[in-house]
Design a protein around this motif. Structure first.
Motif, PDB file in Angstrom:
ATOM      1  N   GLN A   9       0.845  -1.184   0.000  1.00 39.21           N
ATOM      2  CA  GLN A   9       0.000   0.000   0.000  1.00 39.21           C
ATOM      3  C   GLN A   9       0.885   1.240   0.000  1.00 39.21           C
ATOM      4  O   GLN A   9       1.706   1.433   0.888  1.00 39.21           O
ATOM      5  CB  GLN A   9      -0.926   0.032   1.208  1.00 39.21           C
ATOM      6  N   ALA A  10       0.713   2.068  -1.016  1.00 36.49           N
ATOM      7  CA  ALA A  10       1.437   3.331  -1.096  1.00 36.49           C
ATOM      8  C   ALA A  10       0.507   4.448  -0.625  1.00 36.49           C
ATOM      9  O   ALA A  10      -0.685   4.450  -0.958  1.00 36.49           O
ATOM     10  CB  ALA A  10       1.882   3.590  -2.531  1.00 36.49           C
ATOM     11  N   VAL A  11       1.053   5.386   0.124  1.00 35.61           N
ATOM     12  CA  VAL A  11       0.259   6.481   0.688  1.00 35.61           C
ATOM     13  C   VAL A  11       0.872   7.819   0.276  1.00 35.61           C
ATOM     14  O   VAL A  11       2.067   8.032   0.443  1.00 35.61           O
ATOM     15  CB  VAL A  11       0.212   6.387   2.233  1.00 35.61           C
ATOM     16  N   ASP A  12       0.047   8.697  -0.247  1.00 37.75           N
ATOM     17  CA  ASP A  12       0.499  10.037  -0.620  1.00 37.75           C
ATOM     18  C   ASP A  12       0.701  10.850   0.659  1.00 37.75           C
ATOM     19  O   ASP A  12      -0.212  10.999   1.463  1.00 37.75           O
ATOM     20  CB  ASP A  12      -0.549  10.711  -1.506  1.00 37.75           C
ATOM     21  N   LEU A  13       1.890  11.362   0.835  1.00 39.12           N
ATOM     22  CA  LEU A  13       2.199  12.180   2.010  1.00 39.12           C
ATOM     23  C   LEU A  13       2.400  13.643   1.650  1.00 39.12           C
ATOM     24  O   LEU A  13       2.709  14.458   2.506  1.00 39.12           O
ATOM     25  CB  LEU A  13       3.462  11.649   2.697  1.00 39.12           C
ATOM     26  N   PRO A  17      -2.531  14.155   1.106  1.00 40.07           N
ATOM     27  CA  PRO A  17      -2.174  13.276   2.220  1.00 40.07           C
ATOM     28  C   PRO A  17      -3.292  12.276   2.561  1.00 40.07           C
ATOM     29  O   PRO A  17      -4.448  12.651   2.688  1.00 40.07           O
ATOM     30  CB  PRO A  17      -1.927  14.230   3.379  1.00 40.07           C
ATOM     31  N   GLY A  18      -2.884  11.023   2.637  1.00 36.43           N
ATOM     32  CA  GLY A  18      -3.824   9.966   2.982  1.00 36.43           C
ATOM     33  C   GLY A  18      -4.378   9.204   1.794  1.00 36.43           C
ATOM     34  O   GLY A  18      -4.932   8.127   1.959  1.00 36.43           O
ATOM     35  N   ARG A  19      -4.233   9.735   0.587  1.00 31.16           N
ATOM     36  CA  ARG A  19      -4.702   9.005  -0.598  1.00 31.16           C
ATOM     37  C   ARG A  19      -3.828   7.773  -0.771  1.00 31.16           C
ATOM     38  O   ARG A  19      -2.606   7.839  -0.631  1.00 31.16           O
ATOM     39  CB  ARG A  19      -4.626   9.891  -1.835  1.00 31.16           C
ATOM     40  N   THR A  20      -4.456   6.657  -1.076  1.00 34.98           N
ATOM     41  CA  THR A  20      -3.704   5.409  -1.179  1.00 34.98           C
ATOM     42  C   THR A  20      -3.914   4.731  -2.520  1.00 34.98           C
ATOM     43  O   THR A  20      -4.895   4.988  -3.231  1.00 34.98           O
ATOM     44  CB  THR A  20      -4.113   4.418  -0.074  1.00 34.98           C
ATOM     45  N   ARG A  22      -2.771   0.572  -4.087  1.00 38.24           N
ATOM     46  CA  ARG A  22      -2.068  -0.692  -3.870  1.00 38.24           C
ATOM     47  C   ARG A  22      -1.119  -0.931  -5.047  1.00 38.24           C
ATOM     48  O   ARG A  22      -1.464  -0.653  -6.201  1.00 38.24           O
ATOM     49  CB  ARG A  22      -3.050  -1.854  -3.764  1.00 38.24           C
ATOM     50  N   ALA A  46      -2.189   6.648  -8.851  1.00 35.26           N
ATOM     51  CA  ALA A  46      -3.487   6.410  -8.219  1.00 35.26           C
ATOM     52  C   ALA A  46      -4.619   6.514  -9.239  1.00 35.26           C
ATOM     53  O   ALA A  46      -5.548   5.711  -9.220  1.00 35.26           O
ATOM     54  CB  ALA A  46      -3.701   7.381  -7.072  1.00 35.26           C
TER      55      ALA A  46
END
Length: 61
Positions: A9-13, A17-20, A22, A46
């Motif tokens: 799972q990759a998460v936008d920081l 922020p918080g958008r993910t 896989r 994404a």
């Protein structure tokens, strides 16, 4: 980690922020490299994700 049924799972920081999304292990090196050199943004990966939110490469058709 190499099991296609268990993608990372990759998460936008940064931008959203918080958008993910896989990312299966097969695609991780490409995604990681493009993000590291700022060749592409997280949103591009994404947005290209297929249901259920898993990035499986870009459709070149």
């Amino acid at each position: 980690m190499g099991d296609p049924a268990c993608p990372l799972q990759a998460v936008d920081l940064s931008d959203e922020p918080g958008r993910t999304v896989r990312v299966p292990a097969r695609w991780f090196p490409d995604v990681s490299a493009d993000l590291a050199i700022a060749d592409m943004d997280f949103a591009e990966f994404a947005d290209a994700a297929q249901a259920p939110g898993i990035f499986r490469g870009f459709d070149e058709n």
